[in-house]
Write a protein that holds these residues in place. Structure first.
Motif, PDB file in Angstrom:
ATOM      1  N   ASP A  31      40.478   4.178 -20.008  1.00  0.00           N
ATOM      2  CA  ASP A  31      41.843   4.297 -19.517  1.00  0.00           C
ATOM      3  C   ASP A  31      41.770   4.525 -18.005  1.00  0.00           C
ATOM      4  O   ASP A  31      41.061   5.442 -17.555  1.00  0.00           O
ATOM      5  CB  ASP A  31      42.480   5.511 -20.227  1.00  0.00           C
ATOM      6  CG  ASP A  31      43.916   5.757 -19.794  1.00  0.00           C
ATOM      7  OD1 ASP A  31      44.368   5.125 -18.823  1.00  0.00           O
ATOM      8  OD2 ASP A  31      44.560   6.610 -20.441  1.00  0.00           O
ATOM      9  N   LEU A  39      39.366  12.328 -12.837  1.00  0.00           N
ATOM     10  CA  LEU A  39      38.452  12.553 -11.712  1.00  0.00           C
ATOM     11  C   LEU A  39      39.206  12.645 -10.392  1.00  0.00           C
ATOM     12  O   LEU A  39      38.712  13.242  -9.432  1.00  0.00           O
ATOM     13  CB  LEU A  39      37.406  11.429 -11.638  1.00  0.00           C
ATOM     14  CG  LEU A  39      36.442  11.347 -12.824  1.00  0.00           C
ATOM     15  CD1 LEU A  39      35.602  10.074 -12.746  1.00  0.00           C
ATOM     16  CD2 LEU A  39      35.526  12.564 -12.888  1.00  0.00           C
ATOM     17  N   GLY A 208      25.705  16.137 -15.067  1.00  0.00           N
ATOM     18  CA  GLY A 208      27.007  16.287 -14.422  1.00  0.00           C
ATOM     19  C   GLY A 208      27.775  17.508 -14.888  1.00  0.00           C
ATOM     20  O   GLY A 208      28.327  18.249 -14.075  1.00  0.00           O
ATOM     21  N   SER A 211      26.127  20.570 -13.577  1.00  0.00           N
ATOM     22  CA  SER A 211      26.341  20.644 -12.132  1.00  0.00           C
ATOM     23  C   SER A 211      27.705  21.273 -11.833  1.00  0.00           C
ATOM     24  O   SER A 211      27.851  22.055 -10.888  1.00  0.00           O
ATOM     25  CB  SER A 211      26.265  19.229 -11.544  1.00  0.00           C
ATOM     26  OG  SER A 211      26.409  19.271 -10.170  1.00  0.00           O
ATOM     27  N   ARG A 252      39.854  20.795  -8.236  1.00  0.00           N
ATOM     28  CA  ARG A 252      40.929  21.408  -9.037  1.00  0.00           C
ATOM     29  C   ARG A 252      40.382  22.627  -9.772  1.00  0.00           C
ATOM     30  O   ARG A 252      41.014  23.678  -9.828  1.00  0.00           O
ATOM     31  CB  ARG A 252      41.430  20.368 -10.030  1.00  0.00           C
ATOM     32  CG  ARG A 252      42.891  20.425 -10.324  1.00  0.00           C
ATOM     33  CD  ARG A 252      43.391  19.206 -11.082  1.00  0.00           C
ATOM     34  NE  ARG A 252      42.485  18.770 -12.130  1.00  0.00           N
ATOM     35  CZ  ARG A 252      42.192  17.495 -12.379  1.00  0.00           C
ATOM     36  NH1 ARG A 252      42.712  16.546 -11.638  1.00  0.00           N
ATOM     37  NH2 ARG A 252      41.370  17.167 -13.357  1.00  0.00           N
ATOM     38  N   ASN A 328      32.537  10.072  -3.310  1.00  0.00           N
ATOM     39  CA  ASN A 328      31.663  11.159  -2.847  1.00  0.00           C
ATOM     40  C   ASN A 328      30.802  10.683  -1.677  1.00  0.00           C
ATOM     41  O   ASN A 328      30.110   9.673  -1.798  1.00  0.00           O
ATOM     42  CB  ASN A 328      30.754  11.600  -4.010  1.00  0.00           C
ATOM     43  CG  ASN A 328      30.020  12.901  -3.716  1.00  0.00           C
ATOM     44  OD1 ASN A 328      30.171  13.482  -2.631  1.00  0.00           O
ATOM     45  ND2 ASN A 328      29.248  13.371  -4.683  1.00  0.00           N
ATOM     46  N   TYR A 362      28.995  22.986  -0.805  1.00  0.00           N
ATOM     47  CA  TYR A 362      28.123  23.176  -1.966  1.00  0.00           C
ATOM     48  C   TYR A 362      27.052  22.096  -1.984  1.00  0.00           C
ATOM     49  O   TYR A 362      27.310  20.945  -1.629  1.00  0.00           O
ATOM     50  CB  TYR A 362      28.939  23.092  -3.272  1.00  0.00           C
ATOM     51  CG  TYR A 362      28.057  23.031  -4.499  1.00  0.00           C
ATOM     52  CD1 TYR A 362      27.433  24.178  -4.986  1.00  0.00           C
ATOM     53  CD2 TYR A 362      27.798  21.822  -5.143  1.00  0.00           C
ATOM     54  CE1 TYR A 362      26.593  24.121  -6.086  1.00  0.00           C
ATOM     55  CE2 TYR A 362      26.960  21.755  -6.247  1.00  0.00           C
ATOM     56  CZ  TYR A 362      26.351  22.913  -6.711  1.00  0.00           C
ATOM     57  OH  TYR A 362      25.512  22.852  -7.788  1.00  0.00           O
ATOM     58  N   SER A 364      23.877  20.745  -4.733  1.00  0.00           N
ATOM     59  CA  SER A 364      23.180  20.940  -6.010  1.00  0.00           C
ATOM     60  C   SER A 364      21.789  21.482  -5.745  1.00  0.00           C
ATOM     61  O   SER A 364      21.208  21.248  -4.682  1.00  0.00           O
ATOM     62  CB  SER A 364      23.058  19.607  -6.738  1.00  0.00           C
ATOM     63  OG  SER A 364      24.334  19.127  -7.044  1.00  0.00           O
TER      64      SER A 364
HETATM   65  N1  COA Z   1      43.735  10.592 -18.580  1.00  0.00           N
HETATM   66  C1  COA Z   1      43.598  11.706 -17.842  1.00  0.00           C
HETATM   67  N2  COA Z   1      42.424  12.405 -17.729  1.00  0.00           N
HETATM   68  C2  COA Z   1      41.341  11.924 -18.406  1.00  0.00           C
HETATM   69  C3  COA Z   1      41.434  10.770 -19.205  1.00  0.00           C
HETATM   70  C4  COA Z   1      42.690  10.072 -19.279  1.00  0.00           C
HETATM   71  N3  COA Z   1      42.846   8.974 -19.990  1.00  0.00           N
HETATM   72  N4  COA Z   1      40.194  10.546 -19.736  1.00  0.00           N
HETATM   73  C5  COA Z   1      39.383  11.537 -19.307  1.00  0.00           C
HETATM   74  N5  COA Z   1      40.074  12.363 -18.499  1.00  0.00           N
HETATM   75  C6  COA Z   1      39.583  13.562 -17.786  1.00  0.00           C
HETATM   76  C7  COA Z   1      38.682  14.440 -18.628  1.00  0.00           C
HETATM   77  O1  COA Z   1      39.437  15.346 -19.425  1.00  0.00           O
HETATM   78  C8  COA Z   1      37.881  15.139 -17.557  1.00  0.00           C
HETATM   79  O2  COA Z   1      38.652  16.169 -16.956  1.00  0.00           O
HETATM   80  P1  COA Z   1      38.322  17.719 -17.251  1.00  0.00           P
HETATM   81  O3  COA Z   1      36.908  17.950 -16.833  1.00  0.00           O
HETATM   82  O4  COA Z   1      39.305  18.463 -16.415  1.00  0.00           O
HETATM   83  O5  COA Z   1      38.523  17.889 -18.721  1.00  0.00           O
HETATM   84  C9  COA Z   1      37.719  14.055 -16.487  1.00  0.00           C
HETATM   85  O6  COA Z   1      38.747  13.100 -16.739  1.00  0.00           O
HETATM   86  C10 COA Z   1      36.380  13.332 -16.551  1.00  0.00           C
HETATM   87  O7  COA Z   1      36.192  12.852 -17.856  1.00  0.00           O
HETATM   88  P2  COA Z   1      34.792  13.034 -18.591  1.00  0.00           P
HETATM   89  O8  COA Z   1      34.916  12.484 -19.951  1.00  0.00           O
HETATM   90  O9  COA Z   1      34.301  14.442 -18.429  1.00  0.00           O
HETATM   91  O10 COA Z   1      33.919  12.033 -17.686  1.00  0.00           O
HETATM   92  P3  COA Z   1      32.413  11.650 -17.805  1.00  0.00           P
HETATM   93  O11 COA Z   1      31.751  12.291 -18.981  1.00  0.00           O
HETATM   94  O12 COA Z   1      32.367  10.167 -17.701  1.00  0.00           O
HETATM   95  O13 COA Z   1      31.707  12.270 -16.499  1.00  0.00           O
HETATM   96  C11 COA Z   1      31.250  13.557 -14.541  1.00  0.00           C
HETATM   97  C12 COA Z   1      32.349  12.978 -15.481  1.00  0.00           C
HETATM   98  C13 COA Z   1      31.953  14.224 -13.382  1.00  0.00           C
HETATM   99  C14 COA Z   1      30.414  14.569 -15.293  1.00  0.00           C
HETATM  100  C15 COA Z   1      30.369  12.369 -14.050  1.00  0.00           C
HETATM  101  O14 COA Z   1      31.162  11.456 -13.350  1.00  0.00           O
HETATM  102  C16 COA Z   1      29.232  12.816 -13.151  1.00  0.00           C
HETATM  103  O15 COA Z   1      28.174  13.204 -13.618  1.00  0.00           O
HETATM  104  N6  COA Z   1      29.431  12.715 -11.820  1.00  0.00           N
HETATM  105  C17 COA Z   1      28.422  13.100 -10.867  1.00  0.00           C
HETATM  106  C18 COA Z   1      28.604  14.519 -10.492  1.00  0.00           C
HETATM  107  C19 COA Z   1      27.630  14.849  -9.410  1.00  0.00           C
HETATM  108  O16 COA Z   1      27.117  13.973  -8.769  1.00  0.00           O
HETATM  109  N7  COA Z   1      27.385  16.112  -9.183  1.00  0.00           N
HETATM  110  C20 COA Z   1      26.474  16.472  -8.147  1.00  0.00           C
HETATM  111  C21 COA Z   1      27.068  16.460  -6.799  1.00  0.00           C
HETATM  112  S1  COA Z   1      28.092  17.859  -6.539  1.00  0.00           S
END
Ligand code: COA
Length: 447
Positions: A31, A39, A208, A211, A252, A328, A362, A364
């Motif tokens: 979606d 995100l 992730g 992290s 957030r 990022n 921040y 990691s």
């Molecule tokens: N409508 C609205 N929100 C939605 C949605 C939809 N249709 N589908 C998912 N979401 C929300 C989820 O609820 C989640 O929010 P929340 O954490 O507040 O609950 C967010 O979108 C992300 O969804 P999620 O399923 O957790 O995504 P993901 O498993 O694909 O991975 C990360 C998200 C951030 C973990 C991943 O992108 C990642 O590892 N990024 C790298 C992070 C990084 O590099 N960190 C180190 C540097 S600081």
């Protein structure tokens, strides 16, 4: 004591963009709102085939030097912060200095050059190094050039692929700065963590979800450490709170945690008590689990209150404007959050001189750092001079196939079986031209 801080800032975005809801989400079967709402991202910036951390850093630095009328003789130090270095020995700052020496009459022989590494917090650490160098009186009247530059690319199919980005932020650190003065006080939260790392590999190994937890824990410690030197802080003290922004959804969560911490034992907590009760205190609970459960319940209610929403909308949301458009930028991320805040103040024609920002970085691995910044007289002119809107509007919008091609081009170990043409024409900028005799990367300035 003379003020020391950021005199000028320039941003250089990668010249390509990936539309996350429009191009990425359909390919992943997601979606689009997972990206825009979850995100908090609309687009990622990507480097064209002739761009990398050196070209983006050198292009940002050149624009900064030209705008401020500087020559290499005015700069006593060049520090690069990056997590995307391609050389384990020779610092990226030497490559960037080499580029700049190609277009200026004099050179940087006198300048101390280095590279800072601690994931995304390294950009702030490099600013600190420059601050300390000037404060110590070792700068001989010269300024420091700090460049935070990254190509934040993840392996194809990694969850982090959604949060990629590429860009550079060049900052001039000086006494009596035009933009912001840095506070002498700082707070740290630092622990050995295995949440995101690149042991001898180009793309990161990322946990992730872990992290995100580590980010929140280190931020809480940094906030407590900051208050231990600055004294209790109050929300009204700060016009904006720029955070490190791997993706806006992370901020957030961090902002809510910071808000809960800062209002504890203040009139803000008392004002909310009628609506959502007082914050749970650990000694009121039988065990840690019950306490954490109560905290989660309190936070869920807190984020819906008008008081919290008003603070978030005024002090945090405006810091996310650029991140939503570029993704990022690792070491540059908190620095574009600051720029987003200052751009918001400019758009609102805000009387801003003397106001303060609470800046939360921040990295990691993991470390958080918090300090304050006071806005200086020249901020309006500095922020008004940025050309970031033009850069973002001019980005080439990648199709899915083109995205796959350009990702492959930037993967060092990939044996490409096809030629990938540049998507944009280089124009008055440094470009990557190929590998040299000793496997060094080579550059030239294209008029
Ligand atoms: N409508 C609205 N929100 C939605 C949605 C939809 N249709 N589908 C998912 N979401 C929300 C989820 O609820 C989640 O929010 P929340 O954490 O507040 O609950 C967010 O979108 C992300 O969804 P999620 O399923 O957790 O995504 P993901 O498993 O694909 O991975 C990360 C998200 C951030 C973990 C991943 O992108 C990642 O590892 N990024 C790298 C992070 C990084 O590099 N960190 C180190 C540097 S600081």
């Amino acid at each position: 004591m003379t003020a020391v801080g950021i005199d000028a800032i320039e941003i250089r975005s990668g010249k390509l963009k990936l539309d996350l809801p429009g191009t990425f989400a359909p390919q992943k079967g997601d979606d689009p709102e997972k990206y825009t709402k979850g995100l908090g991202l609309t687009n990622s910036s990507f480097p064209d085939v002739y761009e990398d951390i050196v070209t983006m850093g050198a292009n940002a630095a050149k624009r900064l030097m030209d705008r401020k009328g500087l020559t290499p003789d005015d700069v006593g130090r060049i520090d690069v912060a990056t997590e995307s270095a391609f050389d384990h020995s020779k610092p990226v700052s030497t490559y960037i200095a080499g580029c700049l020496e190609g277009v200026y009459d004099d050179d940087f022989t006198h300048a101390n050059k280095g590279e800072r590494k601690f994931a995304c917090v390294a950009g702030t650490q490099a600013v600190d190094d420059a601050y300390n160098w000037i404060r110590a009186g070792r700068n001989r009247g010269r300024s420091a050039l700090v460049i935070a530059t990254d190509t934040a690319l993840y392996a194809r199919g990694d969850p982090g692929e959604a949060t990629q980005g590429a860009g550079a932020v060049a900052m001039l650190i000086d006494a009596d700065p035009d933009l912001v003065e840095l506070s002498i006080h700082q707070g740290y939260g630092s622990k050995d963590e295995t949440d995101f790392l690149k042991p001898n590999q180009q793309f990161p190994s990322v946990d992730g979800k872990r992290s995100m937890q580590v980010y929140l824990s280190r931020m809480r410690e940094a906030l407590e450490d900051y208050e231990s030197v600055s004294g209790k802080i109050y929300l009204d003290d700060f016009a904006y709170a720029p955070f490190h922004t791997p993706f806006p959804g992370m901020v957030r969560k961090a902002a809510l945690l910071a808000y809960r911490h800062v209002i504890r034992d203040t009139t803000h907590e008392d004002e909310l008590a009628g609506e959502i009760g007082r914050q749970p205190r650990e000694d009121e609970y039988a065990d840690r689990e019950a306490y954490e459960e109560a905290i989660r319940g309190y936070m869920d209610e807190l984020k819906t209150t008008d008081q919290y929403r008003t603070w978030y909308d005024d002090a945090v949301e405006p810091t996310l404007g650029l991140a939503r458009e570029v993704g990022n930028w690792y070491t540059g991320s908190v620095h574009i959050a600051r720029v987003s805040a200052l751009r918001n103040a400019l758009e609102r024609d805000r009387e801003f001189v003397g106001d303060t920002l609470l800046v939360a970085s921040y990295g990691s691995g993991a470390q958080a750092e918090i300090h304050a910044e006071t806005v200086r007289e020249g901020w309006r002119e500095e922020i008004g001079a940025l050309d970031v809107d033009e850069q973002l509007a001019a980005r080439y919008d990648l199709s899915w196939d083109e995205y796959e091609d350009v990702h492959d081009v930037h993967e060092y170990d990939k044996d490409l079986d096809r030629e990938v043409e540049a998507f944009t024409p280089p124009d008055s900028e440094f470009v990557f031209t190929g590998w040299g005799r000793m496997n060094e990367r080579q550059y030239e300035y294209v008029e």
